[in-house]
Design a protein around this motif. Structure first.
Motif, PDB file in Angstrom:
ATOM      1  N   SER A   1     -96.374 -56.426  -1.855  1.00 49.11           N
ATOM      2  CA  SER A   1     -94.970 -56.698  -2.186  1.00 49.11           C
ATOM      3  C   SER A   1     -94.787 -56.914  -3.684  1.00 49.11           C
ATOM      4  N   ILE A   2     -95.650 -57.705  -4.259  1.00 49.58           N
ATOM      5  CA  ILE A   2     -95.589 -57.970  -5.701  1.00 49.58           C
ATOM      6  C   ILE A   2     -95.801 -56.670  -6.470  1.00 49.58           C
ATOM      7  N   ALA A   3     -96.796 -55.887  -6.079  1.00 54.16           N
ATOM      8  CA  ALA A   3     -97.109 -54.634  -6.767  1.00 54.16           C
ATOM      9  C   ALA A   3     -95.961 -53.630  -6.647  1.00 54.16           C
ATOM     10  N   SER A   4     -95.296 -53.598  -5.505  1.00 55.60           N
ATOM     11  CA  SER A   4     -94.180 -52.663  -5.306  1.00 55.60           C
ATOM     12  C   SER A   4     -93.012 -52.981  -6.232  1.00 55.60           C
ATOM     13  N   ILE A   5     -92.657 -54.242  -6.291  1.00 49.91           N
ATOM     14  CA  ILE A   5     -91.558 -54.659  -7.174  1.00 49.91           C
ATOM     15  C   ILE A   5     -91.943 -54.405  -8.633  1.00 49.91           C
ATOM     16  N   ASP A   6     -93.177 -54.733  -8.975  1.00 50.66           N
ATOM     17  CA  ASP A   6     -93.679 -54.527 -10.323  1.00 50.66           C
ATOM     18  C   ASP A   6     -93.623 -53.048 -10.708  1.00 50.66           C
ATOM     19  N   PHE A   7     -93.991 -52.175  -9.793  1.00 47.32           N
ATOM     20  CA  PHE A   7     -94.011 -50.735 -10.051  1.00 47.32           C
ATOM     21  C   PHE A   7     -92.628 -50.237 -10.469  1.00 47.32           C
ATOM     22  N   VAL A   8     -91.632 -50.573  -9.702  1.00 48.50           N
ATOM     23  CA  VAL A   8     -90.280 -50.072  -9.954  1.00 48.50           C
ATOM     24  C   VAL A   8     -89.691 -50.658 -11.237  1.00 48.50           C
ATOM     25  N   THR A   9     -89.747 -51.964 -11.372  1.00 44.94           N
ATOM     26  CA  THR A   9     -89.112 -52.591 -12.531  1.00 44.94           C
ATOM     27  C   THR A   9     -89.796 -52.204 -13.847  1.00 44.94           C
ATOM     28  N   LYS A  10     -91.098 -52.170 -13.859  1.00 49.33           N
ATOM     29  CA  LYS A  10     -91.807 -51.848 -15.100  1.00 49.33           C
ATOM     30  C   LYS A  10     -91.664 -50.373 -15.468  1.00 49.33           C
ATOM     31  N   MET A  11     -91.550 -49.491 -14.491  1.00 48.91           N
ATOM     32  CA  MET A  11     -91.359 -48.077 -14.797  1.00 48.91           C
ATOM     33  C   MET A  11     -89.987 -47.869 -15.456  1.00 48.91           C
ATOM     34  N   ILE A  12     -88.979 -48.517 -14.948  1.00 46.98           N
ATOM     35  CA  ILE A  12     -87.642 -48.408 -15.536  1.00 46.98           C
ATOM     36  C   ILE A  12     -87.642 -48.980 -16.955  1.00 46.98           C
ATOM     37  N   LEU A  13     -88.239 -50.142 -17.133  1.00 50.63           N
ATOM     38  CA  LEU A  13     -88.311 -50.742 -18.465  1.00 50.63           C
ATOM     39  C   LEU A  13     -89.077 -49.859 -19.442  1.00 50.63           C
ATOM     40  N   TYR A  14     -90.189 -49.282 -18.991  1.00 50.63           N
ATOM     41  CA  TYR A  14     -90.985 -48.412 -19.857  1.00 50.63           C
ATOM     42  C   TYR A  14     -90.194 -47.185 -20.275  1.00 50.63           C
ATOM     43  N   PHE A  15     -89.463 -46.579 -19.350  1.00 47.15           N
ATOM     44  CA  PHE A  15     -88.672 -45.391 -19.663  1.00 47.15           C
ATOM     45  C   PHE A  15     -87.694 -45.684 -20.801  1.00 47.15           C
ATOM     46  N   PHE A  16     -86.940 -46.769 -20.675  1.00 48.80           N
ATOM     47  CA  PHE A  16     -85.966 -47.090 -21.713  1.00 48.80           C
ATOM     48  C   PHE A  16     -86.633 -47.506 -23.021  1.00 48.80           C
ATOM     49  N   HIS A  17     -87.760 -48.168 -22.935  1.00 49.80           N
ATOM     50  CA  HIS A  17     -88.536 -48.519 -24.128  1.00 49.80           C
ATOM     51  C   HIS A  17     -88.986 -47.255 -24.851  1.00 49.80           C
ATOM     52  N   GLU A  18     -89.498 -46.297 -24.116  1.00 48.51           N
ATOM     53  CA  GLU A  18     -89.962 -45.023 -24.678  1.00 48.51           C
ATOM     54  C   GLU A  18     -88.806 -44.249 -25.316  1.00 48.51           C
ATOM     55  N   ARG A  19     -87.674 -44.187 -24.644  1.00 50.74           N
ATOM     56  CA  ARG A  19     -86.513 -43.463 -25.176  1.00 50.74           C
ATOM     57  C   ARG A  19     -85.995 -44.140 -26.441  1.00 50.74           C
ATOM     58  N   PHE A  20     -85.992 -45.463 -26.456  1.00 53.82           N
ATOM     59  CA  PHE A  20     -85.567 -46.195 -27.644  1.00 53.82           C
ATOM     60  C   PHE A  20     -86.458 -45.851 -28.837  1.00 53.82           C
ATOM     61  N   TRP A  21     -87.775 -45.829 -28.626  1.00 47.03           N
ATOM     62  CA  TRP A  21     -88.701 -45.530 -29.711  1.00 47.03           C
ATOM     63  C   TRP A  21     -88.555 -44.091 -30.193  1.00 47.03           C
ATOM     64  N   ASN A  22     -88.086 -43.203 -29.350  1.00 45.44           N
ATOM     65  CA  ASN A  22     -87.836 -41.827 -29.796  1.00 45.44           C
ATOM     66  C   ASN A  22     -86.669 -41.755 -30.774  1.00 45.44           C
ATOM     67  N   LEU A  23     -85.829 -42.746 -30.788  1.00 41.92           N
ATOM     68  CA  LEU A  23     -84.703 -42.776 -31.721  1.00 41.92           C
ATOM     69  C   LEU A  23     -85.109 -43.270 -33.108  1.00 41.92           C
ATOM     70  N   ILE A  24     -86.258 -43.895 -33.192  1.00 40.76           N
ATOM     71  CA  ILE A  24     -86.717 -44.491 -34.452  1.00 40.76           C
ATOM     72  C   ILE A  24     -87.555 -43.488 -35.233  1.00 40.76           C
ATOM     73  N   LYS A  25     -87.173 -43.254 -36.449  1.00 40.04           N
ATOM     74  CA  LYS A  25     -87.860 -42.258 -37.293  1.00 40.04           C
ATOM     75  C   LYS A  25     -89.179 -42.801 -37.847  1.00 40.04           C
ATOM     76  N   TRP A  26     -89.307 -44.095 -37.970  1.00 42.57           N
ATOM     77  CA  TRP A  26     -90.481 -44.725 -38.580  1.00 42.57           C
ATOM     78  C   TRP A  26     -91.788 -44.259 -37.919  1.00 42.57           C
ATOM     79  N   GLY A  27     -92.749 -43.884 -38.721  1.00 37.94           N
ATOM     80  CA  GLY A  27     -94.067 -43.521 -38.234  1.00 37.94           C
ATOM     81  C   GLY A  27     -94.221 -42.096 -37.767  1.00 37.94           C
ATOM     82  N   ARG A  28     -93.220 -41.276 -37.941  1.00 41.56           N
ATOM     83  CA  ARG A  28     -93.309 -39.873 -37.507  1.00 41.56           C
ATOM     84  C   ARG A  28     -93.768 -39.008 -38.643  1.00 41.56           C
TER      85      ARG A  28
END
Length: 87
Positions: free
Chosen positions: A60-87
């Motif tokens: 149960s813990i792993a299932s909830i963790d899977f969904v919430t962290k995947m959504i958070l990671y997606f938006f984190h990744e998309r946000f970093w794609n907007l940042i020019k620094w380090g490219r």
């Protein structure tokens, strides 16, 4: 060497930031999020099981963790794609 990589990176750099930004599509972020979450969820499952001793609670813990962290990671990744620094 680091200096060699910096020189090579400048020579092989794409023509513009907008071209570079388009090189990573949202579907790639989804695939990366999913693959990372599989690894992370197995880790969470194991730790939860070791702490609780019950596979049902751990799952149960792993299932909830899977969904919430995947959504958070997606938006984190998309946000970093907007940042020019380090490219």
């Amino acid at each position: 060497m680091i200096a060699d990589q910096l020189i090579l990176d400048k020579k092989t750099k794409k023509a513009s930031y907008s071209e570079d930004r388009k090189s990573e599509r949202p579907i790639r972020s989804v695939a990366k999020a999913f693959s990372w979450r599989v690894i992370g969820t197995l880790d969470t499952l194991l730790i939860s099981y070791l702490l609780t001793g019950k596979i049902s609670i751990a799952a149960s813990i792993a299932s909830i963790d899977f969904v919430t962290k995947m959504i958070l990671y997606f938006f984190h990744e998309r946000f970093w794609n907007l940042i020019k620094w380090g490219r």
